[in-house]
Each structure stands twice: as structure tokens, then as C-alpha cells.
Design a protein around this motif. Structure first.
Motif, PDB file in Angstrom:
ATOM      1  N   SER B  12       0.849  -1.195   0.000  1.00 52.60           N
ATOM      2  CA  SER B  12       0.000   0.000   0.000  1.00 52.60           C
ATOM      3  C   SER B  12       0.875   1.233   0.000  1.00 52.60           C
ATOM      4  CB  SER B  12      -0.909   0.021   1.233  1.00 52.60           C
ATOM      5  OG  SER B  12      -1.887  -0.984   1.163  1.00 52.60           O
ATOM      6  N   VAL B  13       0.552   2.166  -0.875  1.00 51.19           N
ATOM      7  CA  VAL B  13       1.286   3.419  -0.931  1.00 51.19           C
ATOM      8  C   VAL B  13       0.273   4.559  -1.017  1.00 51.19           C
ATOM      9  CG1 VAL B  13       3.304   2.398  -2.026  1.00 51.19           C
ATOM     10  CG2 VAL B  13       1.513   3.395  -3.447  1.00 51.19           C
ATOM     11  N   VAL B  14       0.736   5.724  -0.653  1.00 52.63           N
ATOM     12  CA  VAL B  14      -0.086   6.912  -0.787  1.00 52.63           C
ATOM     13  C   VAL B  14       0.158   7.487  -2.174  1.00 52.63           C
ATOM     14  CG1 VAL B  14      -0.582   9.219   0.094  1.00 52.63           C
ATOM     15  CG2 VAL B  14      -0.017   7.348   1.686  1.00 52.63           C
ATOM     16  N   GLU B  15      -0.887   7.995  -2.752  1.00 54.55           N
ATOM     17  CA  GLU B  15      -0.786   8.568  -4.097  1.00 54.55           C
ATOM     18  C   GLU B  15       0.409   9.513  -4.199  1.00 54.55           C
ATOM     19  OE1 GLU B  15      -4.313  10.663  -5.272  1.00 54.55           O
ATOM     20  OE2 GLU B  15      -4.143   9.949  -7.337  1.00 54.55           O
ATOM     21  N   LYS B  16       1.078   9.427  -5.328  1.00 53.58           N
ATOM     22  CA  LYS B  16       2.244  10.216  -5.703  1.00 53.58           C
ATOM     23  C   LYS B  16       3.552   9.633  -5.172  1.00 53.58           C
ATOM     24  CE  LYS B  16      -0.294  14.529  -6.312  1.00 53.58           C
ATOM     25  NZ  LYS B  16      -0.388  15.971  -5.954  1.00 53.58           N
ATOM     26  N   SER B  61       8.715   3.686 -19.590  1.00 52.75           N
ATOM     27  CA  SER B  61       7.538   4.014 -20.385  1.00 52.75           C
ATOM     28  C   SER B  61       6.646   4.892 -19.525  1.00 52.75           C
ATOM     29  CB  SER B  61       6.804   2.736 -20.809  1.00 52.75           C
ATOM     30  OG  SER B  61       5.622   3.062 -21.511  1.00 52.75           O
ATOM     31  N   GLY B  62       6.743   6.165 -19.717  1.00 53.96           N
ATOM     32  CA  GLY B  62       5.974   7.095 -18.901  1.00 53.96           C
ATOM     33  C   GLY B  62       6.366   7.002 -17.444  1.00 53.96           C
ATOM     34  N   ARG B  63       5.418   6.674 -16.597  1.00 59.90           N
ATOM     35  CA  ARG B  63       5.700   6.554 -15.154  1.00 59.90           C
ATOM     36  C   ARG B  63       6.224   5.174 -14.779  1.00 59.90           C
ATOM     37  NH1 ARG B  63       1.764   6.291 -12.148  1.00 59.90           N
ATOM     38  NH2 ARG B  63       0.078   5.941 -13.647  1.00 59.90           N
ATOM     39  N   TYR B  64       6.245   4.270 -15.751  1.00 64.16           N
ATOM     40  CA  TYR B  64       6.684   2.896 -15.499  1.00 64.16           C
ATOM     41  C   TYR B  64       8.140   2.727 -15.920  1.00 64.16           C
ATOM     42  CZ  TYR B  64       1.678   1.596 -15.321  1.00 64.16           C
ATOM     43  OH  TYR B  64       0.340   1.485 -15.009  1.00 64.16           O
ATOM     44  N   SER B  65       8.874   1.974 -15.120  1.00 65.04           N
ATOM     45  CA  SER B  65      10.230   1.610 -15.505  1.00 65.04           C
ATOM     46  C   SER B  65      10.543   0.216 -15.010  1.00 65.04           C
ATOM     47  CB  SER B  65      11.246   2.629 -14.958  1.00 65.04           C
ATOM     48  OG  SER B  65      11.233   2.642 -13.551  1.00 65.04           O
ATOM     49  N   ALA B  81       5.487   8.248  -9.025  1.00 63.11           N
ATOM     50  CA  ALA B  81       4.329   9.121  -8.788  1.00 63.11           C
ATOM     51  C   ALA B  81       3.032   8.336  -8.969  1.00 63.11           C
ATOM     52  CB  ALA B  81       4.375  10.331  -9.705  1.00 63.11           C
ATOM     53  N   SER B  82       2.845   7.347  -8.138  1.00 66.25           N
ATOM     54  CA  SER B  82       1.721   6.418  -8.279  1.00 66.25           C
ATOM     55  C   SER B  82       0.380   7.152  -8.281  1.00 66.25           C
ATOM     56  CB  SER B  82       1.745   5.383  -7.168  1.00 66.25           C
ATOM     57  OG  SER B  82       1.671   6.021  -5.904  1.00 66.25           O
ATOM     58  N   GLN B  83      -0.579   6.543  -8.972  1.00 64.04           N
ATOM     59  CA  GLN B  83      -1.933   7.072  -9.050  1.00 64.04           C
ATOM     60  C   GLN B  83      -2.920   5.994  -8.641  1.00 64.04           C
ATOM     61  OE1 GLN B  83      -2.470   8.470 -13.076  1.00 64.04           O
ATOM     62  NE2 GLN B  83      -0.773   9.946 -12.951  1.00 64.04           N
ATOM     63  N   VAL B  84      -4.107   6.410  -8.266  1.00 59.88           N
ATOM     64  CA  VAL B  84      -5.139   5.460  -7.840  1.00 59.88           C
ATOM     65  C   VAL B  84      -5.406   4.421  -8.934  1.00 59.88           C
ATOM     66  CG1 VAL B  84      -7.556   5.210  -7.169  1.00 59.88           C
ATOM     67  CG2 VAL B  84      -6.186   7.081  -6.228  1.00 59.88           C
ATOM     68  N   VAL B  85      -5.315   4.833 -10.190  1.00 64.67           N
ATOM     69  CA  VAL B  85      -5.578   3.907 -11.307  1.00 64.67           C
ATOM     70  C   VAL B  85      -4.519   2.820 -11.418  1.00 64.67           C
ATOM     71  CG1 VAL B  85      -6.881   5.544 -12.687  1.00 64.67           C
ATOM     72  CG2 VAL B  85      -4.396   5.419 -12.940  1.00 64.67           C
ATOM     73  N   ASP B  86      -3.408   2.976 -10.684  1.00 69.24           N
ATOM     74  CA  ASP B  86      -2.381   1.939 -10.693  1.00 69.24           C
ATOM     75  C   ASP B  86      -2.735   0.785  -9.756  1.00 69.24           C
ATOM     76  OD1 ASP B  86       0.148   4.530 -10.766  1.00 69.24           O
ATOM     77  OD2 ASP B  86      -0.762   3.434 -12.445  1.00 69.24           O
ATOM     78  N   LYS B 109       3.097 -15.295  -8.084  1.00 66.68           N
ATOM     79  CA  LYS B 109       1.782 -15.300  -7.445  1.00 66.68           C
ATOM     80  C   LYS B 109       1.157 -13.919  -7.405  1.00 66.68           C
ATOM     81  CE  LYS B 109       2.651 -19.462  -4.780  1.00 66.68           C
ATOM     82  NZ  LYS B 109       2.682 -20.118  -3.451  1.00 66.68           N
ATOM     83  N   GLY B 110       1.876 -12.934  -7.842  1.00 65.45           N
ATOM     84  CA  GLY B 110       1.311 -11.599  -7.959  1.00 65.45           C
ATOM     85  C   GLY B 110       1.533 -10.734  -6.736  1.00 65.45           C
ATOM     86  N   THR B 111       1.586  -9.438  -6.985  1.00 68.86           N
ATOM     87  CA  THR B 111       1.663  -8.444  -5.917  1.00 68.86           C
ATOM     88  C   THR B 111       0.465  -7.515  -6.050  1.00 68.86           C
ATOM     89  OG1 THR B 111       4.085  -8.456  -5.818  1.00 68.86           O
ATOM     90  CG2 THR B 111       2.954  -6.500  -4.956  1.00 68.86           C
ATOM     91  N   LYS B 112      -0.305  -7.423  -4.997  1.00 66.87           N
ATOM     92  CA  LYS B 112      -1.459  -6.526  -5.017  1.00 66.87           C
ATOM     93  C   LYS B 112      -1.038  -5.144  -4.555  1.00 66.87           C
ATOM     94  CE  LYS B 112      -6.176  -5.924  -3.318  1.00 66.87           C
ATOM     95  NZ  LYS B 112      -7.251  -6.489  -2.458  1.00 66.87           N
ATOM     96  N   LEU B 113      -1.163  -4.185  -5.439  1.00 68.46           N
ATOM     97  CA  LEU B 113      -0.800  -2.806  -5.141  1.00 68.46           C
ATOM     98  C   LEU B 113      -2.054  -1.989  -4.903  1.00 68.46           C
ATOM     99  CD1 LEU B 113       1.239  -0.452  -4.985  1.00 68.46           C
ATOM    100  CD2 LEU B 113       0.931  -0.177  -7.461  1.00 68.46           C
ATOM    101  N   SER B 114      -2.095  -1.334  -3.762  1.00 74.14           N
ATOM    102  CA  SER B 114      -3.199  -0.417  -3.447  1.00 74.14           C
ATOM    103  C   SER B 114      -2.623   0.981  -3.320  1.00 74.14           C
ATOM    104  CB  SER B 114      -3.895  -0.821  -2.147  1.00 74.14           C
ATOM    105  OG  SER B 114      -4.466  -2.108  -2.260  1.00 74.14           O
ATOM    106  N   VAL B 115      -3.146   1.888  -4.117  1.00 79.16           N
ATOM    107  CA  VAL B 115      -2.716   3.283  -4.060  1.00 79.16           C
ATOM    108  C   VAL B 115      -3.822   4.073  -3.374  1.00 79.16           C
ATOM    109  CG1 VAL B 115      -1.960   5.290  -5.358  1.00 79.16           C
ATOM    110  CG2 VAL B 115      -1.372   2.987  -6.155  1.00 79.16           C
ATOM    111  N   ILE B 116      -3.464   4.649  -2.253  1.00 71.73           N
ATOM    112  CA  ILE B 116      -4.455   5.347  -1.423  1.00 71.73           C
ATOM    113  C   ILE B 116      -4.458   6.832  -1.768  1.00 71.73           C
ATOM    114  CG2 ILE B 116      -5.162   5.824   0.949  1.00 71.73           C
ATOM    115  CD1 ILE B 116      -3.411   3.319   1.678  1.00 71.73           C
ATOM    116  N   PRO B 117      -5.645   7.387  -2.029  1.00 72.01           N
ATOM    117  CA  PRO B 117      -5.684   8.813  -2.404  1.00 72.01           C
ATOM    118  C   PRO B 117      -5.329   9.713  -1.220  1.00 72.01           C
ATOM    119  CG  PRO B 117      -7.878   7.826  -2.496  1.00 72.01           C
ATOM    120  CD  PRO B 117      -6.927   6.726  -2.128  1.00 72.01           C
TER     121      PRO B 117
END
Lengths: 112, 117
Positions: B12-16, B61-65, B81-86, B109-117
Motif C-alpha cells: 500500500s502506498v499513498v498517491e504520488k 515508459s511514462g511513469r513505469y520503468s 508518482a503512483s496514481q489510484v488507477v495503478d 503469485k502476484g503483488t497486489k498494489l493499493s494506491v491510497i488517495p
């Protein structure tokens, strides 16, 4: 552009029933795949096909059968559904084996 | 045998904020391909990137690397600079070049990313 289309999107079965999941792609891809996705397990390959008329087993093939009579279609069959087959099923296709796979939207299957 | 490990189950990260998703792989093949896919809450799988084992250049690629390090068998993914849509589950996957494993994508097995506004 439809890409990869899976039918149906949802289904509930009783133990012992049979059903077929259909995958259709309109990209003229040679390779097609069926995966299952379970919580905490990622995606696991069930069966795949490298061309019309060919099929092969993947990592978790037991309890499933497949057919690829036409290049654009890849069918996944459950002969006698079991609760352990409750999962989300994804179909994918690719032109070459090392190219990115394009996925359908998934079929959520529940076996009671 | 091939294996992909995504040690981070949930982040979990905070937006941006910037966030890095780790991917470590195992394979005996000298030629292989690495992939990242995104699975948003709507459930579909979206291809993000493919990397050939011979190409160790990092990619942006944009905000992704992506940082591919063959020496440590890692292929990490950074969102700047994470966004909620990520917010999504991100999967790393490996495909060998030849042999019985060449048709199979081995997924982590995947990593679930939650971006908190």
C-alpha cells in the motif's frame, strides 16, 4: 477489435456436471492457452495448443480436456466437475511462442 | 524447472509515492523472456512489457520503468508518482526459449498494489 473472447463469463455447476468453455480469437494467432487462476496461486497453465488440431498438457491438466478443431477456437471441457475446479479461467493466445499472450476477460466458474 | 517469486504479497502506498515491485526468477535456460502483466480490479490481464534475456537495458515508459539484472535474476518494476488507477495485481512471468517449457508462461503469485488517495 474483439481480441480474445471467452464464453460464458460466469457459470455455476453442480458436482458431476459437465460443461465446455469456449475461447475465440480473431488475431490469427497460432498458439492458444487455457489457465486457471486461484487465490494466492497466480495463473497456472492447464492445456495449450500450438496450432489447429494440436493440443498439449500444461502444469495442471487433470480433470480437463481441450480441443482445437479450428484455428480461432480453443475449447476447454470439464467432464465431471469437482469443487476443486472452482476457479477463474483465462484463455490466451499469441502469434509466436515468445510473443506476449493476449488474454480474454476470464470465466468465473463455481462448482457446488 | 522454472520459478518466479514475487515476495511482496500486498503493498500500500499513498498517491504520488514511488513504488517498486520485486520479481526474482529461476531458470536453467540461457535464453528466456520475462513479462509483466497488470490485473486491475475489473479482472482482465493487461500486458505491460516483454524483455529478452539478452537485453539488459532498463526500460522506461511514462511513469513505469523496469530494471532487469541478470546477475541477481531480478526484473523489478517501478511506478513513479503512483496514481489510484495503478491499483491492481501485478504479475511477473517467465518463458524459456526452447524445450518443454517454451510454451508455458510461469507466473509469480502476484503483488497486489493499493494506491491510497
Amino acid at each position: 477489435n474483439a481480441g480474445v473472447t471467452q464464453t460464458p463469463k460466469f457459470r455455476v455447476l453442480k458436482t458431476g456436471q459437465s460443461m465446455t468453455l469456449l475461447c475465440a480469437q480473431d488475431m490469427n494467432h497460432e498458439y492458444m492457452y487455457w489457465y486457471r487462476q486461484d487465490p494466492g496461486m497466480g495463473l497456472r497453465l492447464i492445456h495449450y495448443s500450438v496450432g489447429e488440431g494440436t493440443t498439449a498438457k500444461g502444469e495442471v491438466p487433470d480433470g480437463y480436456n481441450v480441443s482445437r478443431l479450428k484455428k480461432q477456437n480453443f475449447l476447454l471441457g470439464l467432464e465431471s466437475a469437482a469443487p476443486s475446479q472452482t476457479s477463474v479461467y483465462f484463455c490466451a493466445s499469441s502469434y509466436y511462442s515468445n510473443q506476449p499472450q493476449h488474454f480474454g476477460d476470464g470465466t468465473r466458474l463455481s462448482i457446488l | 524447472a522454472q520459478k518466479v517469486t514475487q515476495a511482496q504479497t500486498e503493498i500500500s502506498v499513498v498517491e504520488k509515492e514511488d513504488v517498486t515491485l520485486d520479481c526474482v526468477y529461476e531458470t536453467r535456460d540461457t535464453t528466456y523472456y520475462l513479462f509483466w502483466y497488470k490485473q486491475p480490479p475489473s479482472g482482465e490481464l493487461v500486458f505491460l512489457i516483454r524483455r529478452n534475456s539478452f537485453d539488459e537495458q532498463n526500460e522506461i515508459s511514462g511513469r513505469y520503468s523496469w530494471n532487469f539484472q541478470k546477475s541477481t535474476s531480478s526484473f523489478n518494476f517501478t511506478i513513479t508518482a503512483s496514481q489510484v488507477v495503478d491499483s491492481a495485481v501485478y504479475f511477473c512471468a517467465l518463458r524459456a526459449q526452447s524445450g518443454a517449457g517454451s510454451y508455458q508462461l510461469t507466473f509469480g503469485k502476484g503483488t497486489k498494489l493499493s494506491v491510497i488517495p
